[in-house]
Design a protein around this motif. Sequence first.
Motif, PDB file in Angstrom:
ATOM      1  N   GLY A   1       2.653 -22.210  -2.442  1.00  0.00           N
ATOM      2  CA  GLY A   1       2.359 -22.407  -1.013  1.00  0.00           C
ATOM      3  C   GLY A   1       2.505 -23.630  -0.486  1.00  0.00           C
ATOM      4  O   GLY A   1       2.354 -23.774   0.782  1.00  0.00           O
ATOM      5  N   CYS A   2       2.453 -24.544  -1.252  1.00  0.00           N
ATOM      6  CA  CYS A   2       2.732 -26.188  -0.799  1.00  0.00           C
ATOM      7  C   CYS A   2       3.961 -26.305  -0.237  1.00  0.00           C
ATOM      8  O   CYS A   2       4.083 -27.375   0.388  1.00  0.00           O
ATOM      9  CB  CYS A   2       2.419 -26.811  -1.833  1.00  0.00           C
TER      10      CYS A   2
ATOM     11  N   MET B   1     -11.043 -20.793  -8.685  1.00  0.00           N
ATOM     12  CA  MET B   1     -10.470 -21.731  -9.287  1.00  0.00           C
ATOM     13  C   MET B   1     -11.119 -22.186 -10.500  1.00  0.00           C
ATOM     14  O   MET B   1     -10.692 -22.355 -11.691  1.00  0.00           O
ATOM     15  CB  MET B   1     -10.087 -22.738  -8.559  1.00  0.00           C
TER      16      MET B   1
ATOM     17  N   ARG C   1       6.020 -36.023   3.496  1.00  0.00           N
ATOM     18  CA  ARG C   1       6.342 -36.202   2.027  1.00  0.00           C
ATOM     19  C   ARG C   1       7.520 -37.085   1.855  1.00  0.00           C
ATOM     20  O   ARG C   1       7.320 -37.929   0.786  1.00  0.00           O
ATOM     21  CB  ARG C   1       6.627 -34.791   1.424  1.00  0.00           C
TER      22      ARG C   1
ATOM     23  N   ALA D   1      -1.691 -14.196  -6.440  1.00  0.00           N
ATOM     24  CA  ALA D   1      -1.024 -13.927  -5.067  1.00  0.00           C
ATOM     25  C   ALA D   1      -2.052 -15.026  -3.981  1.00  0.00           C
ATOM     26  O   ALA D   1      -1.388 -15.473  -3.122  1.00  0.00           O
ATOM     27  CB  ALA D   1      -0.952 -12.648  -4.455  1.00  0.00           C
ATOM     28  N   ALA D   2      -3.131 -14.745  -4.306  1.00  0.00           N
ATOM     29  CA  ALA D   2      -4.039 -15.516  -3.375  1.00  0.00           C
ATOM     30  C   ALA D   2      -3.973 -16.997  -3.286  1.00  0.00           C
ATOM     31  O   ALA D   2      -4.254 -17.866  -2.461  1.00  0.00           O
ATOM     32  CB  ALA D   2      -5.653 -15.192  -3.564  1.00  0.00           C
ATOM     33  N   LEU D   3      -3.756 -17.570  -4.620  1.00  0.00           N
ATOM     34  CA  LEU D   3      -3.621 -19.046  -4.651  1.00  0.00           C
ATOM     35  C   LEU D   3      -2.404 -19.647  -5.151  1.00  0.00           C
ATOM     36  O   LEU D   3      -2.433 -20.056  -6.198  1.00  0.00           O
ATOM     37  CB  LEU D   3      -4.844 -19.617  -5.461  1.00  0.00           C
ATOM     38  N   LEU D   4      -1.314 -19.095  -4.528  1.00  0.00           N
ATOM     39  CA  LEU D   4      -0.022 -19.828  -4.937  1.00  0.00           C
ATOM     40  C   LEU D   4       0.193 -21.110  -4.910  1.00  0.00           C
ATOM     41  O   LEU D   4       0.139 -21.738  -3.525  1.00  0.00           O
ATOM     42  CB  LEU D   4       1.039 -18.775  -4.400  1.00  0.00           C
ATOM     43  N   LEU D   5       0.636 -21.888  -5.615  1.00  0.00           N
ATOM     44  CA  LEU D   5       0.911 -23.282  -5.718  1.00  0.00           C
ATOM     45  C   LEU D   5       1.888 -23.389  -4.682  1.00  0.00           C
ATOM     46  O   LEU D   5       2.526 -24.438  -4.449  1.00  0.00           O
ATOM     47  CB  LEU D   5       0.912 -23.881  -7.020  1.00  0.00           C
TER      48      LEU D   5
ATOM     49  N   ARG E   1      -4.594 -27.934  -0.031  1.00  0.00           N
ATOM     50  CA  ARG E   1      -3.327 -27.857  -0.302  1.00  0.00           C
ATOM     51  C   ARG E   1      -2.847 -26.376  -0.896  1.00  0.00           C
ATOM     52  O   ARG E   1      -2.146 -25.622  -0.505  1.00  0.00           O
ATOM     53  CB  ARG E   1      -2.667 -29.143  -1.031  1.00  0.00           C
ATOM     54  N   ILE E   2      -3.636 -26.348  -2.221  1.00  0.00           N
ATOM     55  CA  ILE E   2      -3.348 -24.933  -2.728  1.00  0.00           C
ATOM     56  C   ILE E   2      -3.757 -23.750  -1.926  1.00  0.00           C
ATOM     57  O   ILE E   2      -2.625 -22.841  -1.984  1.00  0.00           O
ATOM     58  CB  ILE E   2      -4.240 -25.233  -4.225  1.00  0.00           C
TER      59      ILE E   2
ATOM     60  N   ARG F   1      -3.690 -23.544   1.149  1.00  0.00           N
ATOM     61  CA  ARG F   1      -2.850 -23.264   2.456  1.00  0.00           C
ATOM     62  C   ARG F   1      -1.808 -22.360   2.541  1.00  0.00           C
ATOM     63  O   ARG F   1      -1.779 -21.763   3.601  1.00  0.00           O
ATOM     64  CB  ARG F   1      -2.152 -24.836   2.660  1.00  0.00           C
ATOM     65  N   GLY F   2      -1.278 -22.006   1.353  1.00  0.00           N
ATOM     66  CA  GLY F   2      -0.378 -20.940   1.188  1.00  0.00           C
ATOM     67  C   GLY F   2      -0.599 -19.479   1.527  1.00  0.00           C
ATOM     68  O   GLY F   2      -0.196 -18.741   1.962  1.00  0.00           O
ATOM     69  N   ALA F   3      -2.013 -19.549   1.214  1.00  0.00           N
ATOM     70  CA  ALA F   3      -2.774 -18.173   1.474  1.00  0.00           C
ATOM     71  C   ALA F   3      -3.113 -18.059   2.691  1.00  0.00           C
ATOM     72  O   ALA F   3      -3.532 -16.625   3.166  1.00  0.00           O
ATOM     73  CB  ALA F   3      -3.832 -18.055   0.454  1.00  0.00           C
TER      74      ALA F   3
ATOM     75  N   ALA G   1      -5.184 -23.262 -11.505  1.00  0.00           N
ATOM     76  CA  ALA G   1      -5.093 -22.375 -10.289  1.00  0.00           C
ATOM     77  C   ALA G   1      -3.990 -21.883  -9.818  1.00  0.00           C
ATOM     78  O   ALA G   1      -3.997 -20.922  -9.142  1.00  0.00           O
ATOM     79  CB  ALA G   1      -5.673 -23.604  -9.195  1.00  0.00           C
TER      80      ALA G   1
ATOM     81  N   THR H   1     -16.746 -23.766  -2.501  1.00  0.00           N
ATOM     82  CA  THR H   1     -15.552 -23.758  -2.068  1.00  0.00           C
ATOM     83  C   THR H   1     -14.696 -23.100  -3.124  1.00  0.00           C
ATOM     84  O   THR H   1     -13.639 -22.773  -2.879  1.00  0.00           O
ATOM     85  CB  THR H   1     -14.817 -25.061  -1.520  1.00  0.00           C
ATOM     86  N   LEU H   2     -14.620 -23.346  -4.384  1.00  0.00           N
ATOM     87  CA  LEU H   2     -13.997 -23.275  -5.391  1.00  0.00           C
ATOM     88  C   LEU H   2     -14.285 -22.294  -6.409  1.00  0.00           C
ATOM     89  O   LEU H   2     -13.970 -22.503  -7.680  1.00  0.00           O
ATOM     90  CB  LEU H   2     -13.776 -24.745  -6.017  1.00  0.00           C
TER      91      LEU H   2
ATOM     92  N   THR I   1      -7.444 -28.768  -3.327  1.00  0.00           N
ATOM     93  CA  THR I   1      -7.739 -27.244  -2.886  1.00  0.00           C
ATOM     94  C   THR I   1      -7.231 -26.804  -1.663  1.00  0.00           C
ATOM     95  O   THR I   1      -6.749 -25.604  -1.366  1.00  0.00           O
ATOM     96  CB  THR I   1      -9.324 -27.025  -2.867  1.00  0.00           C
TER      97      THR I   1
END
Lengths: 314, 231
Positions: free
Chosen positions: A116-117, A35, B162, A110-114, B27-28, B30-32, A105, A31-32, B25
Amino acid sequence: MRRARGGWELPISEDRLGRLTKEMTEAHHDTLPAMRADAASLAERLRALGPARRGGRPVSEDRAGEDRTAGRPAAPTAADRVTAENRPGGSGPADAGRRRFLLGAGSLGAALLLTGCTSAGTDEKGASPQGEPPEVLPPRAAADTVMYTAHLRFVALSAALENQAVGAYGSILAAAGADRFGAVPPAVSTFVTMAMAHHIDHAKAWNAALTDAGKPAVTDVPLSNQRAITTALDRVTSVDDAAKLALQLEDQAAQTYLFAGYNGKSAAGIETAATIAPVEAMHVSILRFILGQDPVPEAFLPEDLAATPSLLTV
Amino acid sequence: MGAEHIDTRLPEEPTERSQDLHSDTHRITRGARTGPAAAEAASKNDITALETAAALENLLVSLYRSAVALPFVKNGPKTVAEFFDTSAQHHQAHAKAFNEAAAKAGGQAQTQPDETYEAVVTRTLPSVRTPADVVRLALHLEDAAARTHTRNVTRVADTKLRRLFASVAPVEAQHRATLLAVQSLLASGHESLIEIPTDAPRLPAAIGSATIPEVFQPIANARPMSEGAIK
C-alpha cells in the motif's frame, strides 16, 4: 518543579514527563495491536527462513502455497540486510528488530498490505527517469518467455548490474596481478577489493528478493552491454583506464537504484534501493577523487546514466 | 530525585523509536485507508518530513559557512575550504528544494536549523581548533542527514518526494565519503595530498577502504520526522 541541569531547565516536572511518556506509549499500543501481536511470530518465521534464503534456494520448498505475487514485500532482502547492518559500523539490533516488526506486519494480509505504500500514481511498469514509460521487455525476451516481469525486472536488472561490477573489479584485480597496469597505487588496490566485496553483498540482497518471489537468482550478467564492457576491460592498459571504467559502472548503478528507490513496489524493495544507492555514490566519489576529479560534482544525484530494464536479456 | 539525576537524553531514544514506529504504522496502514482523510494524513506526514529535512540542511549550510570563516580553514588546505564552500551551496540547494516541495504540498518553508543538532554545533564550534575538528563535526551532521533522507525515501507517501529524498541522500553520503578521505589524510599527516587533482600514487591505502565504512547506508538513528517540523 523545574530541574536545572547545566544551565538548562527541564520545562516540565518529572511526574508530568513520566505521565506524558506513559500516555504516548499507551497511545501507540492502542494503535498497533494487530501488528504487535504478530511481530514476534513473524520474526521467528523470518529467522527460520534465513538459512534457506542465504543459500539462494527457491523458497517454494519452504513456503508452498504462499502468495508470491510481484507486489508482496521482498522480505529476505531486508532481513539479509539486517545481518549486514549488525556488523560493526552498521545499524544496531534495535533497528533490526524494528525492521523485523515491519516485515511481520507486512504479512498480516489484506488489511495491512505493505504494498500500500506504493504511490497511486506509479505505473505498474514504472516510469523512466525522464518520466516516460521505459521499454520493459527486451526484444529477445519479448519473443520468448520473460523470466522477470513487472517490478521484478528492476530487481533482476539490479542484481545483474551488481554481478557486472563484481566481474569488472575481478578483472581489474586479475589484470593488476598480471602486472598489466604497472605499479598500482595502494589506495586503488584497497578500493577495488572493498568495492568488489560491497557489490557481492548488494547482489545477494537483490537476489534474495528474486528468490523470495519464486524467481531464480541472477548469477551471471544477462545484460546487452556486457560484451562491450568485457571488450573495454580487455583493452584497459592503465590504472586510470580501469578507474574510469569502474566509475562508469558505479555511476550507472547509483542512478539506477535512485530510480528504483522511488518507483519501487514494496517497502523492502524501496529500502534496498535507497540504502544501496548512497554506497554506490560513495564509490563514485572515491573513484573521482583518485582520478583527480571533484568528488561531489552535483547537488542532486542525476538519473541520465541510469540503466533501464531494456538492458536485461532474460 | 535530585536535579543531577535527570538526564534529558533518556527519553530521546524511546521517543524517536515511537515516532518512527508511528510513521511506519501510518505508512503501512495507508494502503488500507481511502478517501480524503487518508490523503490529508499522508500529506501532513510528508510535510513534516520535508520541514525536518530542511532544518537539517539549514544547519549544514550554517556550519559550513561558519567553518570557511575560521582562520585555520581559510589558511589551511585550499581544497578543504573549497569543499566546505561547495557543500554549503549543495545544502542550500537541498533546503530550497525541500522548502519548495513543502510549500507545494500546503506547508511552509522551514528557515530555522534543526534545534537538536544546532545545540551540538553551538556547544562544539567554539572549541574547534583545527580543520580536523571541523571535519569531525561536519561528518556528524552529514551522517545524520544521509541517514534521515534515506529513511525518508521509505517514509513519505508522494512519489515525487520519494524521488527528491532519493536524489539528495546519496549526495550527503558523497560529502561524507569525501570528509572521511580528508579526515584520513589529515590524521596520517598527508595534508599535501588534500588537493584536486591529487597525487593518486601517493595516496595511502586507507583512502580506498576507510572512506566507505558500510555496505548499506545505515538508517538507524535517522532523525525523527517531527524533529525539525515547524511548531
